[in-house]
Design an enzyme around this catalytic site. Structure first.
Site, PDB file in Angstrom:
ATOM      1  N   LYS A  91       0.999  -1.200   0.087  1.00 24.80           N
ATOM      2  CA  LYS A  91      -0.005  -0.061   0.125  1.00 24.80           C
ATOM      3  C   LYS A  91       0.994   1.332  -0.103  1.00 24.80           C
ATOM      4  O   LYS A  91       1.772   1.456   0.969  1.00 24.80           O
ATOM      5  CB  LYS A  91      -0.819  -0.034   1.223  1.00 24.80           C
ATOM      6  CG  LYS A  91      -1.839   1.208   1.324  1.00 24.80           C
ATOM      7  CD  LYS A  91      -2.480   1.356   2.569  1.00 24.80           C
ATOM      8  CE  LYS A  91      -3.222   2.516   2.830  1.00 24.80           C
ATOM      9  NZ  LYS A  91      -3.746   2.741   4.036  1.00 24.80           N
ATOM     10  N   ASN A 120      -9.365   1.062  10.252  1.00 28.80           N
ATOM     11  CA  ASN A 120      -8.292   0.796  11.314  1.00 28.80           C
ATOM     12  C   ASN A 120      -8.688   1.531  12.469  1.00 28.80           C
ATOM     13  O   ASN A 120      -9.289   0.770  13.562  1.00 28.80           O
ATOM     14  CB  ASN A 120      -6.741   1.349  10.943  1.00 28.80           C
ATOM     15  CG  ASN A 120      -6.119   0.992  11.975  1.00 28.80           C
ATOM     16  OD1 ASN A 120      -4.605   1.400  11.667  1.00 28.80           O
ATOM     17  ND2 ASN A 120      -6.117   0.153  13.159  1.00 28.80           N
ATOM     18  N   THR A 121      -8.754   2.882  12.756  1.00 34.23           N
ATOM     19  CA  THR A 121      -8.842   3.558  13.947  1.00 34.23           C
ATOM     20  C   THR A 121     -10.377   3.177  14.450  1.00 34.23           C
ATOM     21  O   THR A 121     -10.290   3.238  15.545  1.00 34.23           O
ATOM     22  CB  THR A 121      -8.917   5.002  13.457  1.00 34.23           C
ATOM     23  OG1 THR A 121      -7.621   5.360  12.808  1.00 34.23           O
ATOM     24  CG2 THR A 121      -9.089   5.880  14.650  1.00 34.23           C
TER      25      THR A 121
END
Length: 255
Positions: free
Chosen positions: A96, A205-206
């Site tokens: 990525k 994610n977060t």
């Protein structure tokens, strides 16, 4: 048949997750086991290249596709160097691309990202570039060899939702590679909305890692992504300006 194939790999789960910010990284194994998540991103700086000390890879099941990111890169050259290190460290050939020189909003540099994508695609990497939503940049990334494009929904880590919705919608319509919404998604309903628009996948994610119960939140996101995809495939009915009765309004009691 509804298939998502990236870099020759068919993926059944369209939720990708990040591995940062977890209070206890061991929960990643439980998330994978309970949701069927197949793709997990990891920052190379959290991988022990010597094999000594703590290593985030110990918390990621081996059956997962590792998606190393080039977090920390400020130029294309730095991103290329990090990607090569990741492959040499045994992290595979998926990468990525993140090229960020803006320290306040952490917005990706599309121009540098395009440069890095071209070089790494030529070297056989499966390149998934993180980008600021822009149709011209997305097309350039396609031409450079990107296996997918990953436009942000909102700035990294903000949990602000799909603020770039209308531009992402254009990318979905016009790009010939999968469009994976990445960054900023804060709630499962927002992931479902992205999938209903036709996004190929969502990377979260977060919102998972900082939830009160990350495992339950991951399950919620996985179900939301699946539901959103089903809704997209079902082709929702058109929106109208005025009400339309679902049953006849005349004739029942006579004229």
């Amino acid at each position: 048949m509804d298939r998502l194939v990236i870099g020759g790999r068919e993926l059944k789960n369209r939720l990708f997750i990040g591995s940062g910010k977890f209070a206890d990284e061991r929960v990643i194994r439980d998330i994978v086991a309970q949701t069927g998540v197949e793709v997990v991103t990891v920052a190379l700086r959290r991988v022990s290249l010597s094999g000594d000390g703590e290593n985030i890879l110990h918390c990621i099941p081996k059956e997962c596709v590792l998606l190393p990111n080039t977090s920390g890169a400020r130029t294309a050259e730095e991103a290329i160097r990090i990607a090569r290190l990741a492959r040499a460290a045994g992290c595979g050939n998926w990468v990525k691309i993140e090229v960020i020189s803006d320290n306040k909003y952490l917005l990706p540099d599309n121009n540098e990202t395009i440069k890095a994508t071209g070089v790494l695609a030529e070297e056989g990497f499966v390149v998934l570039p993180y980008m600021h939503p822009d149709l011209y940049a997305a097309k350039e990334l396609e031409r450079a060899g990107a296996a997918a494009v990953m436009p942000l929904g909102a700035p990294i880590g903000t949990n602000r939702g799909l603020k770039t919705k209308e531009i992402v919608r254009i990318l979905i319509e016009e790009c010939s590679v999968p469009v994976i919404v990445d960054a900023g998604i804060g709630k499962p309903s927002e992931a479902a909305e992205a999938m209903e628009m036709g996004a190929a996948a969502c990377l979260v994610n977060t919102a998972i890692a900082t939830a009160g119960d990350p495992l339950v939140m991951a399950r919620a996101f996985s179900q939301a992504v699946a539901a959103g995809r089903l809704a997209y495939l079902a082709q929702p009915g058109e929106r109208t300006e005025y009400a339309r009765a679902s049953s006849p309004l005349t004739g029942f009691l006579g004229s």
